[in-house]
Scaffold this motif. Structure first.
Motif, mmCIF file in Angstrom:
data_model
loop_
_atom_site.group_PDB
_atom_site.id
_atom_site.type_symbol
_atom_site.label_atom_id
_atom_site.label_comp_id
_atom_site.label_asym_id
_atom_site.label_seq_id
_atom_site.Cartn_x
_atom_site.Cartn_y
_atom_site.Cartn_z
ATOM 1 N N GLN A 180 -0.763 7.347 2.257
ATOM 2 C CA GLN A 180 -1.609 8.347 1.403
ATOM 3 C C GLN A 180 -1.717 10.087 2.656
ATOM 4 O O GLN A 180 -2.438 10.512 2.185
ATOM 5 N N SER A 181 -0.377 10.190 2.911
ATOM 6 C CA SER A 181 0.257 11.328 4.181
ATOM 7 C C SER A 181 0.383 12.602 2.979
ATOM 8 O O SER A 181 0.255 13.565 3.298
ATOM 9 N N ASN B 254 -1.051 6.757 -6.268
ATOM 10 C CA ASN B 254 -1.833 5.722 -6.517
ATOM 11 C C ASN B 254 -2.813 5.762 -7.285
ATOM 12 O O ASN B 254 -3.395 4.362 -7.655
ATOM 13 N N ASN C 56 1.234 11.242 -3.451
ATOM 14 C CA ASN C 56 1.348 9.703 -3.088
ATOM 15 C C ASN C 56 -0.512 9.488 -3.672
ATOM 16 O O ASN C 56 -0.570 8.481 -4.583
ATOM 17 N N LEU C 57 -0.797 10.359 -3.184
ATOM 18 C CA LEU C 57 -2.747 9.925 -3.101
ATOM 19 C C LEU C 57 -2.796 10.092 -4.628
ATOM 20 O O LEU C 57 -3.758 9.059 -5.884
ATOM 21 N N THR D 128 0.944 -0.951 0.264
ATOM 22 C CA THR D 128 0.006 -0.105 0.269
ATOM 23 C C THR D 128 1.311 0.932 0.167
ATOM 24 O O THR D 128 1.598 1.582 0.501
#
Length: 259
Positions: free
Chosen positions: A151-152, A160, A156-157, A148
């Motif tokens: 998500q910080s 992803n 990255n979001l 995974t």
């Protein structure tokens, strides 16, 4: 067809004029786009060198423009090496060597594969940033299937979402049709290439670059419609393209602020 004739025939391009008809050399490419090293093969003639330098410069400038990032971003913080007519693989038009971090274009057949190979380099480079606990020798696309992403950070979001668009249907529960088609293709041909995670991701990126309507550069990316390779379906491509635009526009804003 000789390398000179392949280069002379030209590659269709629609986009901004960066050079204003000035001749550039490979040292200009290295300095403008922030490559660590730039190597040109000894069998590249002076004429081929001039023609190819202009083609590569324009293609990389177009890529930076499409991604909305500073030109030096293309060199991946000075970590990426570039080779033309040198260090490639036999019968391969272009290649990214993850061991040496080198993007290599064949002098007689590299046109059209640049976007695909650049994404391999990016996919390899970004691993240490989004999967810092794992070996940087892996491609992020492969690790994404097993781990995974943190998500910080907004970047990255966005990244992803791109990988999710490459591999999964919109619900995020199952492999999408693109992946299933590639797995089936590999089974029929008793190979493991079309469905390799890094190849799935690179072809998705390549297709996103190819669908840009404002900038078209056939030295950067071309031949998708006539290719024997499998590319993502329209729905998956839309998700990937939106995620890429989000990721690189955010990255570009941060990098332009640093300049």
């Amino acid at each position: 067809m000789s390398a000179s004739n392949r280069l002379k025939r030209g590659f269709y391009r629609q986009g901004p004029d960066y050079r204003f008809d000035d001749q550039v050399d490979f040292s200009d490419i290295r300095d403008t786009f922030g490559f660590r090293t730039m190597v040109v093969g000894k069998w590249v003639t002076k004429e081929e060198r001039f023609i190819s330098a202009n083609l590569i410069y324009d293609a990389l400038a177009d890529l930076a423009q499409i991604l909305q990032v500073p030109p030096k971003t293309i060199g991946l913080r000075g970590k990426l090496n570039f080779a033309f007519g040198h260090g490639g693989q036999q019968h391969v038009q272009a290649h990214y060597n993850s061991r040496t971090r080198t993007l290599a274009l064949a002098k007689n057949a590299g046109g059209g594969a640049l976007a695909h190979e650049w994404f391999h380099a990016f996919d390899h480079h970004i691993t240490k940033h989004i999967f810092p606990q794992h070996s940087p020798q892996h491609f992020a696309s492969k690790l994404w299937l097993e781990h995974t992403i943190g998500q910080s950070h907004p970047l990255n979001l966005a990244l992803n979402k791109f990988y999710q668009g490459v591999f999964l249907e919109p619900t995020g529960q199952h492999a999408n049709q693109y992946v299933l088609d590639c797995i089936e293709f590999d089974k029929r041909h008793q190979q493991f290439y079309m469905s390799m995670p890094e190849e799935l991701a690179a072809r998705s990126f390549e297709a996103c670059i190819a669908c840009n309507e404002q900038i078209v550069n056939h030295f950067l990316v071309s031949g998708l419609n006539n290719s024997a390779l499998i590319y993502p379906k329209r729905d998956s491509l839309k998700i990937c393209n939106n995620a890429l635009n989000d990721y690189f526009s955010q990255l570009g804003q941060l990098l332009f602020q640093d300049h």
